[in-house]
Design an enzyme around this catalytic site. Structure first.
Site, PDB file in Angstrom:
ATOM      1  CG  ASP A 116      -1.906  -1.127   1.238  1.00  0.00           C
ATOM      2  OD1 ASP A 116      -2.257  -1.603   0.138  1.00  0.00           O
ATOM      3  OD2 ASP A 116      -2.326  -1.543   2.337  1.00  0.00           O
ATOM      4  CE  LYS A 117       0.282   8.613  -0.802  1.00  0.00           C
ATOM      5  NZ  LYS A 117      -0.734   9.695  -0.820  1.00  0.00           N
TER       6      LYS A 117
END
Length: 303
Positions: free
Chosen positions: A138-139
């Site tokens: 994820d970011k």
């Protein structure tokens, strides 16, 4: 382009064709399979079908995997923390805040843009926007991921994910004091029926298993190590929330009142797999990033 064939077996009777083909080509996303069907690369008994076609026992499915389109993304000179590189793979330590591949709202500054600047040879299995990407973070999850430089390496690494021989170990800071030393969370994950932007534990979800170990517990927080046995979207974040210990800073699954961390405090610290070509065991580990260490130091001072 090679034509692939598959005769539907009894256990696949009434399966959706897009799901069945995604299962047969596990390194390919279901959405990409659906694009093959739309573009008539897939036939059943010699005729095109729709993605929701229910397969019948004895059906002859034939499909062609189209060649990846020439990359149209513009490489960007973004610094990379490369932990390891050879002619087949790269292992990268992704910083918090970096998106892995382009998507709506993230057309620049991704890991893929940086990879394209660093090297021109990346696998094309996952299409134009995800060259080389075998698995994602994820970011706001920092840490290690492996990138494939060609399709053979990609296929071999993807198979290790399927066979669960690739081991990914994370560290996280969660809300709440976990009283026991270790545990296993086995709860299926799927789209949250009330919010399609989130995942949740749902009865008809996909199998998801997370093992965790408490490294240190405080009155209001716990520093934990998590190992994925499966790799569902947001798996650790969803599972830790499910057992009542959401990750600190998580804007999607955590409490509103939390420590300032600009996203979940989650780091992919260790990565183990077999080299896709030489088959040699590979093991990589990184230090916790500065923001994570600073939060731990802050909590230690509180107690």
């Amino acid at each position: 382009m090679t034509k692939n064939k598959y005769i539907v077996r009894e256990e696949d009777h009434k399966s959706r064709i897009d799901k069945l083909l995604a299962d047969q080509n596990r390194e390919i996303s279901r959405s990409r399979v659906q694009s093959w069907i739309t573009d008539a690369y897939v036939t059943v008994n010699g005729k095109p079908v729709k993605a929701n076609y229910k397969c019948q026992q004895g059906d002859l499915i034939e499909w062609i995997i189209p060649k990846a389109e020439p990359l149209s993304l513009v490489p960007e000179a973004i610094a990379l923390d490369i932990v390891y590189e050879d002619k087949d793979i790269l292992v990268v330590n992704k910083p918090k805040g970096m998106v892995v591949h382009p998507s709506a709202g993230h057309q620049h500054g991704t890991l893929v843009h940086a990879l394209l600047y660093h090297c021109t040879d990346l696998s094309g299995i996952n299409g134009v926007e995800r060259p080389g990407i075998v698995h994602r973070l994820d970011k706001d999850t920092s840490g290690l991921l492996v990138v494939a430089k060609h399709d053979e390496a990609h296929q071999q690494l993807a198979e290790q994910l399927v066979q669960k021989t690739m081991k990914r170990t994370y560290q996280a800071l969660v809300h709440g004091e976990i009283a026991h030393e270790k545990g296993m969370i086995e709860a299926p994950i799927g789209r949250d029926p009330k919010d399609r932007q989130k995942m949740s534990v749902v009865e008809n979800g996909k199998e998801a298993i997370t093992h965790f170990r408490v490294l240190r517990a405080y009155p209001d927080y716990s520093h934990v190590e998590c190992q994925l046995e499966t790799g569902r979207t947001h798996q650790i974040r969803v599972h830790m929330k499910y057992i009542g210990y959401p990750i600190v800073g998580d804007p999607k699954y955590g409490p509103r009142k939390t420590l300032q961390a600009n996203g979940q405090v989650l780091h992919a610290k260790e990565l183990r797999f077999y080299h896709p070509i030489s088959k040699q065991p590979m093991h990589f580990s990184t230090d916790l990033p500065a923001y994570f260490q600073e939060l731990l130091a802050y909590i230690q001072k509180l107690y």
